[in-house]
Write an enzyme that holds these catalytic residues in place. Structure first.
Site, PDB file in Angstrom:
ATOM      1  N   LYS A  53       0.833  -1.210   0.000  1.00  0.00           N
ATOM      2  CA  LYS A  53       0.000   0.000   0.000  1.00  0.00           C
ATOM      3  C   LYS A  53       0.867   1.260   0.000  1.00  0.00           C
ATOM      4  CE  LYS A  53      -3.783  -2.484   2.148  1.00  0.00           C
ATOM      5  NZ  LYS A  53      -4.639  -2.792   3.295  1.00  0.00           N
ATOM      6  N   GLN A  97      -4.504  -1.553   9.555  1.00  0.00           N
ATOM      7  CA  GLN A  97      -4.450  -2.884   8.939  1.00  0.00           C
ATOM      8  C   GLN A  97      -5.037  -3.925   9.888  1.00  0.00           C
ATOM      9  OE1 GLN A  97      -3.561  -3.366   5.770  1.00  0.00           O
ATOM     10  NE2 GLN A  97      -3.877  -5.570   5.867  1.00  0.00           N
ATOM     11  N   ASP A 120     -11.000   2.867   3.848  1.00  0.00           N
ATOM     12  CA  ASP A 120     -11.221   1.414   3.753  1.00  0.00           C
ATOM     13  C   ASP A 120     -12.710   1.092   3.570  1.00  0.00           C
ATOM     14  OD1 ASP A 120      -9.203  -0.514   3.777  1.00  0.00           O
ATOM     15  OD2 ASP A 120      -8.789  -0.251   5.912  1.00  0.00           O
TER      16      ASP A 120
HETATM   17  N1  GUN Z   1      -6.792  -6.858   6.106  1.00  0.00           N
HETATM   18  C1  GUN Z   1      -7.087  -7.596   5.010  1.00  0.00           C
HETATM   19  N2  GUN Z   1      -7.600  -6.807   4.038  1.00  0.00           N
HETATM   20  C2  GUN Z   1      -7.651  -5.548   4.544  1.00  0.00           C
HETATM   21  C3  GUN Z   1      -8.080  -4.302   4.021  1.00  0.00           C
HETATM   22  O1  GUN Z   1      -8.554  -4.176   2.891  1.00  0.00           O
HETATM   23  N3  GUN Z   1      -7.941  -3.236   4.853  1.00  0.00           N
HETATM   24  C4  GUN Z   1      -7.439  -3.347   6.110  1.00  0.00           C
HETATM   25  N4  GUN Z   1      -7.371  -2.250   6.852  1.00  0.00           N
HETATM   26  N5  GUN Z   1      -7.038  -4.489   6.631  1.00  0.00           N
HETATM   27  C5  GUN Z   1      -7.139  -5.585   5.844  1.00  0.00           C
END
Ligand code: GUN
Length: 281
Positions: A53, A97, A120
């Site tokens: 990311k 995350q 998100d």
């Molecule tokens: N863990 C697995 N996929 C995601 C996501 O798209 N966003 C976040 N914040 N955590 C995750």
């Protein structure tokens, strides 16, 4: 029949190129989109997702702020950190995350993020708005899947979509987004009886189970579009999806690969949401 492969990698690259131009134009107006990414602990898969990311932000010119905290951080400290980011005008998006350590309430953390910075799309307000079809930040993986289907002009209206999986992050929201596109949606999950009878009716089959090679050709109707959301690491170290790719590609009309399918689109939609948030100011 051999399926047309929908490359998330290629679609993501072309979208990111457009975003790079848009971010350059925004920076001329003094707006630099900023994304704060919070990583708690040492979860290896989470570390690798977060690195992806942050790298993607750099690629398009978004300022990223990676905040790493130890596994034993107190919930209150994390909530206070989110509060300070909520009040930081240079931060347009906040992402924590998941998963979080057991002593921290995921719900409390998600609800602490200001809905204006919830890139998100996990906040209950964002989810509620999505449910009623109001404009909001859409969750990135489901949003990316819809973009992949639309990129190939796959008709959604009136089509039967079957989703295998009912997670809050992927299964439930992708069904909702496709319902908003006037598809007819069926959800299957671990308690579903006679699952193949349902999946074989799908015009579009979305597989988000988290089990390597769960869906083989016997689950798929001839000519269906199949989206593989799974990311599983085999003992050999190789990544594979939830779908038996080589078998299903002989039956489906469209198929997404793993890697290079949904994954790059998830990150791309996160960049998209961050830019939208920055433009709102
Ligand atoms: N863990 C697995 N996929 C995601 C996501 O798209 N966003 C976040 N914040 N955590 C995750």
């Amino acid at each position: 029949m051999s399926a047309t492969i929908i490359s998330g990698k290629e679609l993501a690259a072309s979208k990111r190129q457009e975003m790079k131009v848009e971010v350059e134009q925004l920076s001329k107006k003094g707006i630099v989109p900023g994304l704060a990414v919070i990583l708690i602990g040492e979860h290896p898969a989470s570390k690798s997702y977060v690195t992806g990311k942050v790298k993607a932000c750099e690629e398009v010119g978004i300022r990223s702020l990676l905040i790493e905290k130890p596994e034993d951080i107190a919930e209150e400290e994390l909530l206070n950190l989110i509060d300070s980011l909520n009040n930081d005008k240079d931060v347009h998006g906040i992402l924590v995350q998941l998963p979080l350590p057991k002593h921290i309430s995921e719900r409390a953390v998600i609800e602490k993020i200001s809905p204006e910075k919830d890139v998100d799309g996990f906040h209950p307000i964002s989810i509620g708005k999505m449910m009623i079809g109001e404009e909001t930040f859409l969750p990135c993986t489901p949003f990316g899947i819809v973009e992949m289907l639309k990129s190939k002009e796959i008709k959604l209206e009136g089509k039967h979509v079957v989703v295998i999986g009912r997670s809050n992050i992927v299964g439930k929201p992708v069904g909702q987004l496709l319902l908003n596109e006037n598809a007819t949606v069926t959800y299957c999950h671990s308690r579903t009886e006679n699952m193949k009878d349902l999946t074989k009716q799908a015009d579009i089959l979305i597989v988000a189970v988290g089990k390597a090679n769960f869906v083989d050709a016997s689950y798929v109707k001839e000519g269906a579009a199949v989206i593989d959301v799974g990311v599983n690491r085999l003992d050999t170290g190789k990544l594979c999806g939830d779908v038996v790719f080589d078998e299903v590609k002989e039956v489906a009309s469209y198929l997404t690969p793993v890697p290079g399918g949904v994954g790059p689109m998830t990150i791309t939609m996160l960049l998209h949401n961050t830019i939208i948030s920055a433009k709102r100011g």
